[in-house]
Motif scaffolding. Structure first.
Motif, PDB file in Angstrom:
ATOM      1  N   VAL A 168      -7.412   3.526  -7.444  1.00  0.00           N
ATOM      2  CA  VAL A 168      -6.801   2.844  -6.298  1.00  0.00           C
ATOM      3  C   VAL A 168      -7.480   3.299  -5.004  1.00  0.00           C
ATOM      4  N   ASN A 212      -1.444  -1.191 -10.516  1.00  0.00           N
ATOM      5  CA  ASN A 212      -2.087  -2.497 -10.606  1.00  0.00           C
ATOM      6  C   ASN A 212      -1.837  -3.328  -9.349  1.00  0.00           C
ATOM      7  N   THR A 213      -0.644  -3.238  -8.815  1.00  0.00           N
ATOM      8  CA  THR A 213      -0.306  -3.979  -7.599  1.00  0.00           C
ATOM      9  C   THR A 213      -1.096  -3.444  -6.410  1.00  0.00           C
ATOM     10  N   LYS A 214      -1.197  -2.118  -6.307  1.00  0.00           N
ATOM     11  CA  LYS A 214      -1.960  -1.531  -5.205  1.00  0.00           C
ATOM     12  C   LYS A 214      -3.428  -1.920  -5.279  1.00  0.00           C
ATOM     13  N   ALA A 215      -4.023  -1.800  -6.465  1.00  0.00           N
ATOM     14  CA  ALA A 215      -5.433  -2.154  -6.624  1.00  0.00           C
ATOM     15  C   ALA A 215      -5.644  -3.647  -6.399  1.00  0.00           C
ATOM     16  N   GLY A 216      -4.730  -4.459  -6.873  1.00  0.00           N
ATOM     17  CA  GLY A 216      -4.823  -5.902  -6.665  1.00  0.00           C
ATOM     18  C   GLY A 216      -4.719  -6.282  -5.195  1.00  0.00           C
ATOM     19  N   THR A 217      -3.858  -5.597  -4.469  1.00  0.00           N
ATOM     20  CA  THR A 217      -3.728  -5.837  -3.030  1.00  0.00           C
ATOM     21  C   THR A 217      -5.026  -5.486  -2.313  1.00  0.00           C
ATOM     22  N   CYS A 274       0.829  -1.217   0.000  1.00  0.00           N
ATOM     23  CA  CYS A 274       0.000   0.000   0.000  1.00  0.00           C
ATOM     24  C   CYS A 274       0.854   1.254   0.000  1.00  0.00           C
ATOM     25  N   ARG A 310      -8.046  -5.472  -3.604  1.00  0.00           N
ATOM     26  CA  ARG A 310      -9.040  -6.494  -3.960  1.00  0.00           C
ATOM     27  C   ARG A 310      -8.779  -7.805  -3.220  1.00  0.00           C
ATOM     28  N   PHE A 311      -7.514  -8.138  -3.030  1.00  0.00           N
ATOM     29  CA  PHE A 311      -7.169  -9.348  -2.281  1.00  0.00           C
ATOM     30  C   PHE A 311      -7.636  -9.235  -0.828  1.00  0.00           C
ATOM     31  N   ALA A 353     -10.564   1.290  -4.677  1.00  0.00           N
ATOM     32  CA  ALA A 353     -10.266  -0.086  -4.287  1.00  0.00           C
ATOM     33  C   ALA A 353      -9.914  -0.165  -2.798  1.00  0.00           C
TER      34      ALA A 353
END
Length: 163
Positions: A55, A12-17, A5, A19-20, A58
């Protein structure tokens, strides 16, 4: 996960984190309760400090999922109180002028008073508070309903939006 974060990581990594984390909250629910405050704190600060709108959304969705499914009532109440405080930050009294019929050519009018939130430096905190409240409503209308009077009271105290 907290490191993902932080600045210097791709969008993409921040948004994916985010969502995870939301997926974890959805799947594990109460089993995630011991770790929920530790996950919620960086998400809330990231919503306020992130520059990317997608982000931010998300992060707000992940924070709302944690608040609905994984924390107790006191922490939920603090979540809503903080979001309402951020959204309604710094009320300012504004003077609007109502032009009476027949006075349209004149600069004089009847002053009307109203209260409206200031812009300026608080736009990011207002946006963060609004995103958190919106995502809480999307995540669980019932949970939002428990605090609706608090949210509406905060909005009514600001004058209902302006004149």
């Amino acid at each position: 996960m907290f490191i993902l974060c932080c600045p210097g990581v791709g969008l993409n990594t921040k948004a994916g984190t985010a969502r995870f984390i939301k997926g974890l909250a959805t799947r594990l629910g109460p089993d995630l309760r011991p770790a929920a405050p530790a996950l919620l704190k960086p998400l809330l600060s990231a919503v306020a400090n992130e520059s990317s709108g997608q982000v931010k959304k998300a992060y707000a969705a992940a924070a709302a999922a944690l608040a609905v499914r994984c924390v107790g009532d006191k922490r939920q109440e603090k979540f809503v109180t903080d979001a309402v405080a951020a959204y309604g930050a710094v009320p300012v009294v504004v003077q609007a002028v109502r032009i009476e019929p027949g006075q349209q050519q004149q600069q004089q009018g009847v002053p009307m008073s109203g209260v409206e939130s200031s812009g300026g430096g608080d736009d990011s905190s207002r946006q963060a508070g609004g995103l958190l409240l919106r995502e809480l409503l999307r995540e669980s209308g019932d949970t939002f309903g428990k605090y609706a009077s608090q949210v509406c009271a905060g909005r009514a105290g600001r004058g209902g939006g302006g004149v």
